[in-house]
Write a protein that holds these residues in place. Structure first.
Motif, PDB file in Angstrom:
ATOM      1  N   SER A 287       0.836  -1.211   0.000  1.00  0.00           N
ATOM      2  CA  SER A 287       0.000   0.000   0.000  1.00  0.00           C
ATOM      3  C   SER A 287       0.864   1.253   0.000  1.00  0.00           C
ATOM      4  O   SER A 287       0.569   2.223  -0.702  1.00  0.00           O
ATOM      5  CB  SER A 287      -0.924   0.001   1.227  1.00  0.00           C
ATOM      6  N   VAL A 288       1.930   1.227   0.773  1.00  0.00           N
ATOM      7  CA  VAL A 288       2.847   2.372   0.809  1.00  0.00           C
ATOM      8  C   VAL A 288       3.447   2.609  -0.562  1.00  0.00           C
ATOM      9  O   VAL A 288       3.497   3.744  -1.059  1.00  0.00           O
ATOM     10  CB  VAL A 288       3.943   2.146   1.867  1.00  0.00           C
ATOM     11  N   LEU A 289       3.894   1.539  -1.199  1.00  0.00           N
ATOM     12  CA  LEU A 289       4.501   1.677  -2.534  1.00  0.00           C
ATOM     13  C   LEU A 289       3.472   2.154  -3.555  1.00  0.00           C
ATOM     14  O   LEU A 289       3.767   3.027  -4.391  1.00  0.00           O
ATOM     15  CB  LEU A 289       5.101   0.342  -2.986  1.00  0.00           C
ATOM     16  N   GLN A 290       2.275   1.581  -3.521  1.00  0.00           N
ATOM     17  CA  GLN A 290       1.265   1.947  -4.506  1.00  0.00           C
ATOM     18  C   GLN A 290       0.824   3.399  -4.363  1.00  0.00           C
ATOM     19  O   GLN A 290       0.668   4.110  -5.354  1.00  0.00           O
ATOM     20  CB  GLN A 290       0.059   1.006  -4.379  1.00  0.00           C
ATOM     21  N   THR A 305       1.924  12.640   5.336  1.00  0.00           N
ATOM     22  CA  THR A 305       1.002  12.515   4.201  1.00  0.00           C
ATOM     23  C   THR A 305       0.910  11.071   3.734  1.00  0.00           C
ATOM     24  O   THR A 305      -0.176  10.563   3.429  1.00  0.00           O
ATOM     25  CB  THR A 305       1.483  13.410   3.038  1.00  0.00           C
ATOM     26  N   LEU A 306       2.037  10.405   3.700  1.00  0.00           N
ATOM     27  CA  LEU A 306       2.065   9.008   3.264  1.00  0.00           C
ATOM     28  C   LEU A 306       1.276   8.126   4.229  1.00  0.00           C
ATOM     29  O   LEU A 306       0.509   7.251   3.799  1.00  0.00           O
ATOM     30  CB  LEU A 306       3.520   8.537   3.177  1.00  0.00           C
ATOM     31  N   THR A 316       3.830   3.861  12.774  1.00  0.00           N
ATOM     32  CA  THR A 316       3.761   2.492  12.255  1.00  0.00           C
ATOM     33  C   THR A 316       4.475   2.394  10.915  1.00  0.00           C
ATOM     34  O   THR A 316       5.256   1.458  10.667  1.00  0.00           O
ATOM     35  CB  THR A 316       2.299   2.046  12.101  1.00  0.00           C
ATOM     36  N   VAL A 317       4.219   3.341  10.034  1.00  0.00           N
ATOM     37  CA  VAL A 317       4.867   3.327   8.722  1.00  0.00           C
ATOM     38  C   VAL A 317       6.376   3.481   8.879  1.00  0.00           C
ATOM     39  O   VAL A 317       7.166   2.779   8.227  1.00  0.00           O
ATOM     40  CB  VAL A 317       4.312   4.450   7.821  1.00  0.00           C
ATOM     41  N   GLU A 318       6.795   4.376   9.772  1.00  0.00           N
ATOM     42  CA  GLU A 318       8.223   4.675   9.911  1.00  0.00           C
ATOM     43  C   GLU A 318       9.004   3.545  10.561  1.00  0.00           C
ATOM     44  O   GLU A 318      10.144   3.278  10.183  1.00  0.00           O
ATOM     45  CB  GLU A 318       8.407   5.949  10.724  1.00  0.00           C
ATOM     46  N   GLY A 337      11.424  14.232   1.474  1.00  0.00           N
ATOM     47  CA  GLY A 337      10.404  13.229   1.729  1.00  0.00           C
ATOM     48  C   GLY A 337      10.793  11.870   1.176  1.00  0.00           C
ATOM     49  O   GLY A 337      11.929  11.645   0.748  1.00  0.00           O
ATOM     50  N   ARG A 338       9.834  10.955   1.161  1.00  0.00           N
ATOM     51  CA  ARG A 338      10.076   9.590   0.678  1.00  0.00           C
ATOM     52  C   ARG A 338       9.919   9.539  -0.829  1.00  0.00           C
ATOM     53  O   ARG A 338       8.985  10.116  -1.399  1.00  0.00           O
ATOM     54  CB  ARG A 338       9.107   8.607   1.325  1.00  0.00           C
TER      55      ARG A 338
END
Length: 358
Positions: A287-290, A305-306, A316-318, A337-338
């Motif tokens: 989901s992060v990649l998409q 934002t991500l 959680t994402v980090e 950013g990423r």
């Protein structure tokens, strides 16, 4: 003195207790079932000779323990650092087992007051091993008490309040503190320097994970083929805990929908059901990649934002998803950013925009 020790820590009887703590991977939603927890506890090696992987750490720790046994003294305090699931708790159990001692277990978040720590320390016996998981999350007052306890085997108990308060020194038995942390950079230098031995656990190779899986399959009585276990090992994110968990999930699929044998086909089909792809990415990772590629054109995108875009907390994402994506070269962290790498576009089978710069 009132203590939260009975509530937040416990003594281990080897082979019967499960010390996994809070599960941090999201490969199967919800808490692990009791049977899975018991199985995971049973798979833990009891001695250094049974511990697979981390050869340098094993050799160094063996020297520390053998020297302590020769001197008939408690070994130096040990700090175990590394990502979740690599064997920090298991090594703490092994240290106690090798020293023929018992293991007391608590966690940093549970020790929020100096009185809590004083109660824990004062209940230790000679030669015992105290394991503090996530030690970087201890309260500052407890950390400062721990400095003296580690170095001088003494705690000062404050009696009374205000100008009339009195510090009463309390001698402690010789003990070994084993601290575990996933974020060693958050440990204050005075605490970190008091550990006599520091070990950094690294991710496992696929070959080491295959050895772990072969041992686990034998212990669980699972019929398997090498190709099936290899398929699991390559999708386990370099982490034995994940490898053993996926092994049990593939076993479930093989028993319910297959022939009971874990072969390559069973492993592939089972991991497809549990949404673990060929790189070991789960649903949140993808989901992060998409979102990064489809919605934001590859970035750069801020962490907040991500996280909002995938419906998760930024922390959680980090801490859970991003480290593995960075390690696999799928995203990059930049000052702006990423950013998705070319490998991310290829993994998603998406065409890289003509004007995309990385």
């Amino acid at each position: 003195m009132t203590s939260s020790f009975d509530r937040d820590s416990y003594e281990v009887d080897f082979g019967e207790q499960d010390l996994t703590g809070a599960e941090q991977e999201r490969l199967v939603s919800g808490r692990a079932e009791t049977a899975d927890r018991d199985a995971e506890a049973a798979l833990r090696p009891k001695g250094l000779t049974d511990f697979i992987g981390q050869p340098q750490v094993r050799e160094q720790l063996s020297l520390v323990l053998d020297a302590a046994k020769a001197r008939q003294k408690a070994p130096d305090h040990v700090l175990l650092s590394g990502p979740p699931g690599l064997g920090k708790t298991t090594l703490a159990m092994i240290i106690a087992h090798e020293m023929n001692s018992s293991l007391r277990v608590t966690s940093g978040p549970a020790v929020q007051h100096a009185g809590d720590l004083a109660a824990i320390l004062s209940s230790l016996e000679e030669g015992e091993v105290l394991f503090i998981d996530e030690i970087h999350r201890m309260a500052r007052a407890a950390e400062e008490m721990l400095y003296v306890a580690m170095e001088d085997f003494r705690v000062d108990v404050i009696v009374g309040k205000g100008p009339g308060a009195t510090a009463i020194p309390l001698d402690l038995p010789q003990f070994t503190l084993v601290g575990a942390t996933t974020r060693s950079g958050l440990l204050p230098a005075p605490l970190r320097d008091r550990f006599g031995f520091t070990a950094l656990l690294d991710f496992y190779s696929s070959a080491d994970l295959l050895t772990v899986l072969q041992r686990s399959a034998r212990m669980l009585g699972i019929e398997s083929e090498l190709a099936g276990l290899e398929e699991i090992s390559t999708r386990s994110r370099g982490t034995p805990r994940i490898a053993n968990r996926l092994l049990r999930r593939v076993r479930d699929w093989a028993q319910v929908r297959g022939s009971g044998l874990i072969d390559e086909e069973a492993a592939t089909n089972a991991l497809r059901v549990y949404e673990v792809d060929e790189l070991g990415l789960d649903r949140l990772d993808r989901s992060v990649l998409q979102v990064l590629c489809k919605r934001f054109g590859g970035g750069p995108v801020g962490l907040g934002t991500l996280a909002v875009s995938v419906g998760e907390e930024a922390d959680t994402v980090e801490t859970v998803s991003e480290p593995y994506l960075v390690r696999e070269g799928l995203i990059s962290r930049t000052p702006r950013g990423r950013v998705a790498t070319t490998a991310a576009w290829k993994h998603l089978k998406m065409q890289i925009p003509a004007n995309y710069e990385f």
